[in-house]
Design a protein around this motif. Structure first.
Motif, PDB file in Angstrom:
ATOM      1  N   THR A 115      -3.256  -7.560 -15.457  1.00 13.25           N
ATOM      2  CA  THR A 115      -1.871  -7.646 -16.076  1.00 13.25           C
ATOM      3  C   THR A 115      -0.692  -7.333 -15.141  1.00 13.25           C
ATOM      4  N   ASN A 116      -1.020  -7.079 -14.071  1.00 13.45           N
ATOM      5  CA  ASN A 116       0.198  -6.368 -12.784  1.00 13.45           C
ATOM      6  C   ASN A 116       0.273  -7.582 -11.864  1.00 13.45           C
ATOM      7  N   CYS A 117      -0.615  -8.321 -11.790  1.00  8.13           N
ATOM      8  CA  CYS A 117      -0.416  -9.537 -10.729  1.00  8.13           C
ATOM      9  C   CYS A 117       0.679 -10.140 -10.731  1.00  8.13           C
ATOM     10  N   PRO A 118       1.078 -10.726 -12.307  1.00  9.82           N
ATOM     11  CA  PRO A 118       1.904 -11.801 -12.233  1.00  9.82           C
ATOM     12  C   PRO A 118       3.377 -11.311 -11.935  1.00  9.82           C
ATOM     13  N   ASP A 119       3.357 -10.081 -12.186  1.00 13.75           N
ATOM     14  CA  ASP A 119       4.979  -9.693 -11.684  1.00 13.75           C
ATOM     15  C   ASP A 119       4.992  -9.595 -10.324  1.00 13.75           C
ATOM     16  N   VAL A 120       3.815  -8.904  -9.624  1.00 12.71           N
ATOM     17  CA  VAL A 120       4.123  -8.977  -8.122  1.00 12.71           C
ATOM     18  C   VAL A 120       4.005 -10.287  -7.550  1.00 12.71           C
ATOM     19  N   VAL A 121       3.272 -11.244  -8.070  1.00 11.86           N
ATOM     20  CA  VAL A 121       3.118 -12.708  -7.496  1.00 11.86           C
ATOM     21  C   VAL A 121       4.672 -13.402  -7.868  1.00 11.86           C
ATOM     22  N   GLN A 122       5.247 -13.035  -8.629  1.00 10.62           N
ATOM     23  CA  GLN A 122       6.307 -13.842  -9.219  1.00 10.62           C
ATOM     24  C   GLN A 122       7.663 -13.061  -8.280  1.00 10.62           C
ATOM     25  N   ALA A 123       7.748 -11.984  -7.992  1.00  9.42           N
ATOM     26  CA  ALA A 123       8.654 -11.421  -7.179  1.00  9.42           C
ATOM     27  C   ALA A 123       8.295 -11.871  -5.616  1.00  9.42           C
ATOM     28  N   LEU A 124       7.069 -11.867  -5.444  1.00  4.08           N
ATOM     29  CA  LEU A 124       7.182 -12.346  -3.912  1.00  4.08           C
ATOM     30  C   LEU A 124       7.218 -14.061  -3.902  1.00  4.08           C
ATOM     31  N   ASN A 125       6.894 -14.843  -4.999  1.00  3.11           N
ATOM     32  CA  ASN A 125       7.521 -16.040  -5.007  1.00  3.11           C
ATOM     33  C   ASN A 125       9.105 -16.308  -5.022  1.00  3.11           C
ATOM     34  N   ILE A 126       9.916 -15.220  -5.597  1.00  5.12           N
ATOM     35  CA  ILE A 126      11.334 -15.443  -5.316  1.00  5.12           C
ATOM     36  C   ILE A 126      11.688 -15.212  -3.903  1.00  5.12           C
ATOM     37  N   MET A 127      10.995 -14.453  -3.267  1.00  5.84           N
ATOM     38  CA  MET A 127      11.358 -14.102  -1.678  1.00  5.84           C
ATOM     39  C   MET A 127      11.146 -15.485  -0.921  1.00  5.84           C
ATOM     40  N   ALA A 128       9.887 -16.104  -1.294  1.00  6.13           N
ATOM     41  CA  ALA A 128       9.745 -17.257  -0.547  1.00  6.13           C
ATOM     42  C   ALA A 128      10.745 -18.366  -1.031  1.00  6.13           C
ATOM     43  N   ILE A 129      11.121 -18.493  -2.330  1.00  8.00           N
ATOM     44  CA  ILE A 129      12.102 -19.636  -2.498  1.00  8.00           C
ATOM     45  C   ILE A 129      13.508 -19.271  -1.969  1.00  8.00           C
ATOM     46  N   TYR A 130      13.948 -17.979  -1.526  1.00  6.72           N
ATOM     47  CA  TYR A 130      15.080 -17.954  -1.429  1.00  6.72           C
ATOM     48  C   TYR A 130      15.198 -17.638   0.119  1.00  6.72           C
ATOM     49  N   ASN A 131      14.113 -17.768   0.697  1.00  6.60           N
ATOM     50  CA  ASN A 131      14.227 -17.608   2.300  1.00  6.60           C
ATOM     51  C   ASN A 131      13.105 -18.440   3.020  1.00  6.60           C
ATOM     52  N   PRO A 132      13.584 -19.438   3.564  1.00  3.98           N
ATOM     53  CA  PRO A 132      12.572 -20.506   4.064  1.00  3.98           C
ATOM     54  C   PRO A 132      11.613 -20.016   5.299  1.00  3.98           C
ATOM     55  N   GLY A 133      11.755 -18.761   5.733  1.00  2.00           N
ATOM     56  CA  GLY A 133      10.965 -17.999   6.746  1.00  2.00           C
ATOM     57  C   GLY A 133      10.056 -17.257   5.975  1.00  2.00           C
ATOM     58  N   ILE A 134       9.721 -17.094   4.881  1.00  2.00           N
ATOM     59  CA  ILE A 134       8.756 -16.436   3.864  1.00  2.00           C
ATOM     60  C   ILE A 134       7.917 -17.553   3.176  1.00  2.00           C
ATOM     61  N   HIS A 135       6.670 -17.144   3.614  1.00  2.00           N
ATOM     62  CA  HIS A 135       5.602 -18.092   2.899  1.00  2.00           C
ATOM     63  C   HIS A 135       4.705 -17.173   2.133  1.00  2.00           C
ATOM     64  N   HIS A 136       4.259 -17.540   0.842  1.00  2.00           N
ATOM     65  CA  HIS A 136       3.471 -16.841   0.043  1.00  2.00           C
ATOM     66  C   HIS A 136       2.226 -17.647  -0.439  1.00  2.00           C
ATOM     67  N   LYS A 137       1.099 -16.858  -0.367  1.00  2.00           N
ATOM     68  CA  LYS A 137       0.023 -17.542  -0.827  1.00  2.00           C
ATOM     69  C   LYS A 137      -0.659 -16.894  -1.853  1.00  2.00           C
ATOM     70  N   ILE A 138      -0.868 -17.417  -2.979  1.00  2.00           N
ATOM     71  CA  ILE A 138      -1.604 -16.694  -4.117  1.00  2.00           C
ATOM     72  C   ILE A 138      -3.006 -17.137  -4.032  1.00  2.00           C
ATOM     73  N   ILE A 139      -3.804 -16.069  -3.920  1.00  2.00           N
ATOM     74  CA  ILE A 139      -5.382 -16.258  -3.749  1.00  2.00           C
ATOM     75  C   ILE A 139      -6.148 -15.545  -4.752  1.00  2.00           C
ATOM     76  N   ASP A 140      -6.916 -16.551  -5.591  1.00  2.00           N
ATOM     77  CA  ASP A 140      -7.696 -15.869  -6.584  1.00  2.00           C
ATOM     78  C   ASP A 140      -8.946 -15.234  -5.795  1.00  2.00           C
ATOM     79  N   GLY A 141      -9.078 -13.837  -5.855  1.00  2.00           N
ATOM     80  CA  GLY A 141     -10.132 -13.077  -5.434  1.00  2.00           C
ATOM     81  C   GLY A 141     -11.495 -13.586  -5.790  1.00  2.00           C
ATOM     82  N   SER A 142     -11.739 -14.253  -6.832  1.00  2.00           N
ATOM     83  CA  SER A 142     -12.925 -14.640  -7.304  1.00  2.00           C
ATOM     84  C   SER A 142     -13.478 -15.939  -6.699  1.00  2.00           C
ATOM     85  N   MET A 143     -12.478 -16.596  -6.065  1.00  2.00           N
ATOM     86  CA  MET A 143     -12.715 -17.994  -5.374  1.00  2.00           C
ATOM     87  C   MET A 143     -13.217 -17.596  -3.891  1.00  2.00           C
TER      88      MET A 143
END
Length: 158
Positions: A130-158
């Motif tokens: 239940t905490n992951c979406p907040d963290v992921v969305q915050a990091l996504n925003i960083m990747a949206i506003y800065n082209p030097g930041i890349h964010h990869k969301i990885i499902d640990g079970s995969m």
């Protein structure tokens, strides 16, 4: 994969999209989760004429969300965004379009833009977290506003 109720809700959420987006899927042809990912993203894309899907052969299973102008590819999902992460997928689209919720103020945007890259961020998630979406969305925003930041969301079970 999405029931009609959820499709109707997603269609409403996407009714104000201004930009066109493509889900760019790269998958090994024999990946056991390929059809589940393609089916989910086809269902999401069917909720707006602003969304399309491209499937290409790759080494693993991942997708990016790209705007028609070529931006947005700094966010990679190495996951099938079900459960709590389904909202993350929807928010990534809305935030890339500039119409999402909880977008940062101008001061925070300028701080994000000032970060020196390249920065490679990886979030290992659990679809039941239940905490992951907040963290992921915050990091996504960083990747949206800065082209030097890349964010990869990885499902640990995969």
């Amino acid at each position: 994969m999405l029931d009609q109720n959820l499709k109707a809700q997603v269609t409403q959420v996407f009714s104000n999209l201004k930009s066109e987006f493509t889900f760019k899927i790269e998958s090994a042809p024999s990946h056991p989760q390929k059809s589940a990912l393609v089916e989910l993203l086809q269902d999401v894309a069917s909720c707006s004429n602003k969304l399309t899907l491209e499937v290409q052969n790759g080494d693993d299973l991942a997708f990016t969300l790209q705007k028609a102008d070529g931006s947005g590819a700094n966010i990679v999902f190495k996951a099938i965004p079900n459960g709590h992460e389904f909202t993350t997928l929807l928010m990534a689209i809305l935030n890339l379009d500039g119409i999402g919720k909880n977008l940062p103020d101008e001061t925070t945007i300028n701080r994000i833009k000032a970060l020196n890259g390249p920065v490679e961020l990886k979030s290992y998630i659990s679809l039941s977290c239940t905490n992951c979406p907040d963290v992921v969305q915050a990091l996504n925003i960083m990747a949206i506003y800065n082209p030097g930041i890349h964010h990869k969301i990885i499902d640990g079970s995969m």
